[in-house]
Design an enzyme around this catalytic site. Sequence first.
Site, PDB file in Angstrom:
ATOM      1  N   HIS A 197       0.844  -1.197   0.000  1.00 50.30           N
ATOM      2  CA  HIS A 197       0.000   0.000   0.000  1.00 50.30           C
ATOM      3  C   HIS A 197       0.883   1.252   0.000  1.00 50.30           C
ATOM      4  O   HIS A 197       2.068   1.197   0.341  1.00 50.30           O
ATOM      5  CB  HIS A 197      -0.882  -0.026   1.262  1.00 50.30           C
ATOM      6  CG  HIS A 197      -1.813   1.126   1.366  1.00 50.30           C
ATOM      7  ND1 HIS A 197      -1.575   2.202   2.199  1.00 50.30           N
ATOM      8  CD2 HIS A 197      -2.977   1.377   0.735  1.00 50.30           C
ATOM      9  CE1 HIS A 197      -2.572   3.073   2.069  1.00 50.30           C
ATOM     10  NE2 HIS A 197      -3.437   2.597   1.191  1.00 50.30           N
ATOM     11  N   THR A 199       1.261   3.510   1.958  1.00 51.85           N
ATOM     12  CA  THR A 199       1.868   3.869   3.244  1.00 51.85           C
ATOM     13  C   THR A 199       2.946   2.890   3.695  1.00 51.85           C
ATOM     14  O   THR A 199       3.525   3.074   4.760  1.00 51.85           O
ATOM     15  CB  THR A 199       0.768   3.893   4.332  1.00 51.85           C
ATOM     16  OG1 THR A 199       0.096   2.618   4.309  1.00 51.85           O
ATOM     17  CG2 THR A 199      -0.242   4.987   4.093  1.00 51.85           C
ATOM     18  N   LYS A 200       3.197   1.878   2.902  1.00 53.31           N
ATOM     19  CA  LYS A 200       4.152   0.841   3.323  1.00 53.31           C
ATOM     20  C   LYS A 200       5.568   1.163   2.832  1.00 53.31           C
ATOM     21  O   LYS A 200       5.755   1.972   1.933  1.00 53.31           O
ATOM     22  CB  LYS A 200       3.709  -0.532   2.785  1.00 53.31           C
ATOM     23  CG  LYS A 200       2.366  -0.982   3.343  1.00 53.31           C
ATOM     24  CD  LYS A 200       2.465  -1.293   4.825  1.00 53.31           C
ATOM     25  CE  LYS A 200       1.193  -1.891   5.400  1.00 53.31           C
ATOM     26  NZ  LYS A 200       0.109  -0.941   5.627  1.00 53.31           N
ATOM     27  N   VAL A 201       6.539   0.463   3.395  1.00 53.35           N
ATOM     28  CA  VAL A 201       7.937   0.778   3.067  1.00 53.35           C
ATOM     29  C   VAL A 201       8.219   0.515   1.587  1.00 53.35           C
ATOM     30  O   VAL A 201       8.974   1.245   0.946  1.00 53.35           O
ATOM     31  CB  VAL A 201       8.906   0.019   4.010  1.00 53.35           C
ATOM     32  CG1 VAL A 201       8.816  -1.481   3.830  1.00 53.35           C
ATOM     33  CG2 VAL A 201      10.340   0.471   3.828  1.00 53.35           C
ATOM     34  N   VAL A 202       7.592  -0.519   1.037  1.00 52.77           N
ATOM     35  CA  VAL A 202       7.607  -0.727  -0.423  1.00 52.77           C
ATOM     36  C   VAL A 202       6.185  -0.513  -0.905  1.00 52.77           C
ATOM     37  O   VAL A 202       5.257  -1.174  -0.423  1.00 52.77           O
ATOM     38  CB  VAL A 202       8.076  -2.148  -0.797  1.00 52.77           C
ATOM     39  CG1 VAL A 202       7.960  -2.378  -2.307  1.00 52.77           C
ATOM     40  CG2 VAL A 202       9.518  -2.372  -0.335  1.00 52.77           C
TER      41      VAL A 202
END
Length: 398
Positions: A197, A199-202
């Site tokens: 998503h 907002t995730k690191v990837v």
Amino acid sequence: MKHVVADLALFGGRPAFLTPLHTNRPNRFDRARLFDRLDWALDNQWLSNGGPLVLEFEQRVAELAGVEHCVATCNATVALQLLMHGADLSGEVIMPSLTFSATAHAARWIGLEPVFCDIDPATGCIDPAAIADAVTPQTSAVIGVHLWGRTCAVDELEKVAADNGLPVFFDAAHGIGCSSAGRTVGGFGAAEVFSFHATKVVSAFEGGAVVTDDARLADRIRALHNFGKGIDHVSDAGGTNGKMSEAAAAMGLTSLDAFDSSVRHNRANYDAYREELDEVDGITFFNHETRERNNFQYVIIELDEAETGISRDLLLDVLKAENAIALTPIGSPACHQLEPYRSRRPVRLPHTEKLVAGVISLPSGSTVSREDIRRVCALIRFAVTHSTEVTSRRKDSQ
Ligand code: T4K
């Protein structure tokens, strides 16, 4: 800088940040590289259905996770549904309540009953010792969640599940690039699920993946995520559309290119927060084991109101008024406190309830600077130092 309580924006002062400093802003990436990939996909005229960028993304995720198979999906919620369906789960699935609602909703959406277990307060993850009591003849699996990148007690969980004849799966939405006892998240249990998503690191804008070493399970999920094509009568439900697009894969690949630098930046943020807040009584960091790998995407603190003198929610309001938008990290409350679960299956989970009521997710990610952190922490220290006055003023103003 705030000198007196009246300077706080909550009470009419000027906000410390002119523009909002959000928690979980997308990490930086090379825009030119993304546009190159998008151009290439457009020229290639193959925009979905297992295109070359998706295949490349799957290969790179599998390499990072150290597994044989990766099926990329449109998001992690659908990946969880595909996994539970593909693994033929039925009846009840045991999981922690302290997770984003997606873990429980994914099960419920396909007709399974989530059964919530308490956490081990030492890890914030599902307590393996609580599982045996939750098992019934209807239980078909245990699902662990590597909360905020801190891994479950994987070995204990796998043992207790095996003792009860159950498979284990992991919601690793927060866990890419993390490790447990030196082993990389991705290869635990029968399969794990990542989220990509925004907002995730990837990030793939929206995206997810099931990763596993089980070729048969991977084949089933690959078929299920493409309307059940490829195997006859894959299931009663036929299949669904859970595919990742080439545009999402272009973003995912570009975000993966930036993974190491995002993690380095996140690590520096985490260290900076610790340096600034370690001495504040009543604030405890959700620590990461230094011998393990972590992506440091989430900087989580727990507030003990008896010591800080200010409630978690009031501190969040103080920060929000200053345009420093810290968050309740899983969109509190915990799953068992949410409908439909609260009414369907009332349960008390004391460790979960305590932790979820006290935690804050602080702004981090590669767009957050050292100076931003210094200012956020100055606000937190100011609010704690003046907690009595802040609390009574707030009461008067309500
Ligand atoms: N399992 C676990 C353990 C999860 O945490 C999640 C998702 C899932 C499964 C399911 O994964 P996906 O199906 O989403 O792939 C957000 C995310 O939507 C969700 O992916 C994430 N976990 C969850 C913890 O947070 P919301 O509803 O809280 O998002 P929202 O819109 O309130 O935004 C959160 C913060 O991010 C805000 O400060 C604004 C900022 N933001 C958000 C977006 C979308 C940005 O700065 N830019 C953006 O583009 O769910």
